[in-house]
Design a protein around this motif. Structure first.
Motif, PDB file in Angstrom:
ATOM      1  N   GLN A 284       0.862  -1.128   0.065  1.00 51.36           N
ATOM      2  CA  GLN A 284       0.166  -0.094  -0.139  1.00 51.36           C
ATOM      3  C   GLN A 284       0.868   1.310  -0.152  1.00 51.36           C
ATOM      4  N   LEU A 285       0.675   1.972  -1.053  1.00 50.04           N
ATOM      5  CA  LEU A 285       1.674   3.397  -1.074  1.00 50.04           C
ATOM      6  C   LEU A 285       0.767   4.437  -0.653  1.00 50.04           C
ATOM      7  N   VAL A 286       0.797   4.822   0.476  1.00 45.01           N
ATOM      8  CA  VAL A 286      -0.010   5.992   0.920  1.00 45.01           C
ATOM      9  C   VAL A 286       0.558   7.400   0.613  1.00 45.01           C
ATOM     10  N   PHE A 287      -0.256   8.059  -0.102  1.00 43.49           N
ATOM     11  CA  PHE A 287       0.487   9.404  -0.498  1.00 43.49           C
ATOM     12  C   PHE A 287      -0.567  10.639  -0.206  1.00 43.49           C
ATOM     13  N   GLY A 288      -0.153  11.914  -0.205  1.00 43.79           N
ATOM     14  CA  GLY A 288      -0.853  12.816  -0.133  1.00 43.79           C
ATOM     15  C   GLY A 288      -0.058  14.028   0.068  1.00 43.79           C
ATOM     16  N   GLY A 289      -0.491  15.326   0.541  1.00 42.61           N
ATOM     17  CA  GLY A 289       0.152  16.512   0.765  1.00 42.61           C
ATOM     18  C   GLY A 289       1.185  16.368   1.803  1.00 42.61           C
ATOM     19  N   LYS A 290       2.199  17.032   1.831  1.00 35.95           N
ATOM     20  CA  LYS A 290       3.714  16.999   2.445  1.00 35.95           C
ATOM     21  C   LYS A 290       3.215  17.848   3.756  1.00 35.95           C
ATOM     22  N   ALA A 291       2.975  17.134   5.170  1.00 34.76           N
ATOM     23  CA  ALA A 291       2.776  18.070   6.279  1.00 34.76           C
ATOM     24  C   ALA A 291       4.218  17.899   7.237  1.00 34.76           C
ATOM     25  N   GLY A 292       5.262  17.391   6.618  1.00 39.07           N
ATOM     26  CA  GLY A 292       6.536  17.487   7.289  1.00 39.07           C
ATOM     27  C   GLY A 292       7.602  16.998   6.223  1.00 39.07           C
ATOM     28  N   GLU A 293       8.728  16.801   6.807  1.00 38.38           N
ATOM     29  CA  GLU A 293       9.891  16.675   5.926  1.00 38.38           C
ATOM     30  C   GLU A 293      10.172  15.227   6.101  1.00 38.38           C
ATOM     31  N   ALA A 294      10.904  14.498   5.137  1.00 37.91           N
ATOM     32  CA  ALA A 294      11.518  13.090   5.263  1.00 37.91           C
ATOM     33  C   ALA A 294      12.741  13.152   6.236  1.00 37.91           C
ATOM     34  N   GLY A 295      12.744  11.988   6.765  1.00 34.80           N
ATOM     35  CA  GLY A 295      13.909  11.570   7.980  1.00 34.80           C
ATOM     36  C   GLY A 295      15.292  11.574   7.130  1.00 34.80           C
ATOM     37  N   PRO A 296      16.352  11.509   7.882  1.00 38.69           N
ATOM     38  CA  PRO A 296      17.596  11.233   7.342  1.00 38.69           C
ATOM     39  C   PRO A 296      17.564   9.906   6.845  1.00 38.69           C
ATOM     40  N   LYS A 297      18.553   9.793   5.640  1.00 33.93           N
ATOM     41  CA  LYS A 297      18.585   8.506   5.001  1.00 33.93           C
ATOM     42  C   LYS A 297      20.262   8.342   4.888  1.00 33.93           C
ATOM     43  N   ASP A 298      20.637   6.821   5.492  1.00 35.52           N
ATOM     44  CA  ASP A 298      22.044   6.700   5.378  1.00 35.52           C
ATOM     45  C   ASP A 298      22.327   5.418   4.147  1.00 35.52           C
ATOM     46  N   HIS A 299      23.443   5.416   3.695  1.00 32.22           N
ATOM     47  CA  HIS A 299      23.938   4.484   2.514  1.00 32.22           C
ATOM     48  C   HIS A 299      25.010   4.045   2.944  1.00 32.22           C
ATOM     49  N   LEU A 300      24.876   2.739   2.496  1.00 32.63           N
ATOM     50  CA  LEU A 300      26.115   1.926   2.803  1.00 32.63           C
ATOM     51  C   LEU A 300      27.202   2.299   1.778  1.00 32.63           C
ATOM     52  N   PRO A 301      28.493   2.189   2.210  1.00 31.53           N
ATOM     53  CA  PRO A 301      29.460   2.456   1.189  1.00 31.53           C
ATOM     54  C   PRO A 301      29.593   1.797  -0.011  1.00 31.53           C
ATOM     55  N   LEU A 302      29.845   2.343  -1.175  1.00 31.35           N
ATOM     56  CA  LEU A 302      29.806   1.432  -2.340  1.00 31.35           C
ATOM     57  C   LEU A 302      30.956   0.393  -2.328  1.00 31.35           C
ATOM     58  N   THR A 303      31.907   0.588  -1.459  1.00 28.68           N
ATOM     59  CA  THR A 303      32.910  -0.544  -1.556  1.00 28.68           C
ATOM     60  C   THR A 303      32.336  -1.712  -1.256  1.00 28.68           C
ATOM     61  N   GLU A 304      31.247  -1.691  -0.215  1.00 32.42           N
ATOM     62  CA  GLU A 304      30.516  -2.890   0.122  1.00 32.42           C
ATOM     63  C   GLU A 304      29.215  -3.323  -0.677  1.00 32.42           C
ATOM     64  N   THR A 305      28.923  -2.452  -1.615  1.00 33.23           N
ATOM     65  CA  THR A 305      27.718  -2.817  -2.449  1.00 33.23           C
ATOM     66  C   THR A 305      27.761  -2.826  -3.916  1.00 33.23           C
ATOM     67  N   PHE A 306      28.804  -2.522  -4.407  1.00 32.71           N
ATOM     68  CA  PHE A 306      29.208  -2.392  -5.909  1.00 32.71           C
ATOM     69  C   PHE A 306      30.341  -3.074  -6.324  1.00 32.71           C
ATOM     70  N   LYS A 307      30.421  -3.499  -7.402  1.00 33.13           N
ATOM     71  CA  LYS A 307      31.891  -4.199  -7.974  1.00 33.13           C
ATOM     72  C   LYS A 307      31.640  -3.676  -9.487  1.00 33.13           C
ATOM     73  N   VAL A 308      32.745  -3.722 -10.204  1.00 32.36           N
ATOM     74  CA  VAL A 308      32.866  -3.551 -11.551  1.00 32.36           C
ATOM     75  C   VAL A 308      34.046  -4.357 -12.151  1.00 32.36           C
ATOM     76  N   ALA A 309      33.662  -4.967 -13.334  1.00 30.00           N
ATOM     77  CA  ALA A 309      34.830  -5.918 -14.038  1.00 30.00           C
ATOM     78  C   ALA A 309      34.983  -5.469 -15.521  1.00 30.00           C
ATOM     79  N   GLY A 310      36.156  -5.470 -16.003  1.00 30.99           N
ATOM     80  CA  GLY A 310      36.008  -5.272 -17.236  1.00 30.99           C
ATOM     81  C   GLY A 310      36.579  -3.604 -17.710  1.00 30.99           C
ATOM     82  N   ALA A 311      36.541  -2.928 -16.798  1.00 32.01           N
ATOM     83  CA  ALA A 311      36.676  -1.576 -17.111  1.00 32.01           C
ATOM     84  C   ALA A 311      38.111  -1.023 -17.354  1.00 32.01           C
TER      85      ALA A 311
END
Length: 269
Positions: free
Chosen positions: A242-269
């Protein structure tokens, strides 16, 4: 334009996956949501001769053959060419990424929509049509609930949850449901998992691009039977979110991200 005050609920669902597409999804749009992204650079008109190198651009698919240069007229051909296509491509991808960044979980919502209800409906319809599905099975389905129907959904949810939630935790649960009820609409979807996730993401992103806030909930399967009975949902539809949506009555909270060294790999570049 004065904000429109309304209550609404959007539920999305789809038929269970089968190996054949036994049905075709059709929708009539009031108007297309052309406000979201500018994906093409404007065309400019330049004067060149027919010695211009070959290009695969559709705008140049009707160039005259080289033999035309040998004619007595030696006339010049006016050829429309896109301006700075590489820069335009970069700008378009940046615009999309900015829209993805803006998609956040807004839990403080109200019923003051920044766009008309009909425009919300047309955006959801366009997402339903355009989001891909496995083998083009078109398995996503959507139910939109507005006004009192939206409020009814959260009353049903509270009725289902109250016997299951410990008494000491009920106030927090009831408060959370009341917050969802204060917004105009939730959207829920059901389908093969990759397809329904794409529909949720597309709807979430495009609605927030219009200035709405949203958050995604999962009260299924607890409310499935009541929802199906209340709104005549076919037995082969499966509720997933269920995607609840409407007018904004406040701000979104902070959002953290894992470092790309833990989530991303590339080969052949």
């Amino acid at each position: 334009m004065r904000p429109q005050s309304l209550t609404s609920t959007l539920l999305s669902a789809s038929r269970l996956y089968t190996t054949t597409a036994s049905s075709t999804c059709r929708a009539t749009l009031a108007f297309p949501p052309s406000h979201l992204l500018k994906t093409c650079a404007p065309l400019t008109t330049t004067t060149t001769t027919t010695t211009r190198p070959f290009s695969a651009s559709p705008a140049r698919s009707k160039l005259v053959s080289p033999q035309a240069e040998t004619t007595a007229s030696k006339q010049q051909i006016r050829i429309p060419t896109p301006s700075t296509p590489v820069a335009a491509m970069a700008a378009n991808s940046a615009t999309l990424i900015e829209a993805f960044k803006a998609r956040r979980s807004f839990y403080q919502l109200n019923k003051e929509l920044p766009i008309p209800k009909d425009k919300v409906t047309s955006i959801v319809q366009e997402n339903l049509i355009q989001v891909p599905s496995s083998f083009n099975s078109q398995s996503n389905r959507v139910l939109v609930l507005y006004g009192a129907e939206h409020d009814k959904l959260w009353d049903i949810t509270s009725e289902v949850l109250k016997p299951l939630v410990p008494a000491e935790s009920w106030d927090a649960t009831a408060g959370r449901n009341a917050g969802f009820k204060a917004a105009p609409a939730p959207c829920s979807s059901s389908s093969t998992p990759p397809s329904t996730a794409m529909l949720q993401f597309a709807t979430w992103t495009t609605l927030e691009a219009e200035g709405l806030g949203a958050n995604l909930q999962h009260y299924n399967p607890l409310i499935d039977e009541r929802v199906a009975a209340e709104w005549g949902i076919p037995a082969h539809w499966q509720l997933t979110a269920q995607l609840v949506f409407g007018g904004k009555a406040g701000e979104a909270g902070p959002k953290d991200h894992l470092p790309l060294t833990e989530t991303f790999k590339v080969a052949g570049a």
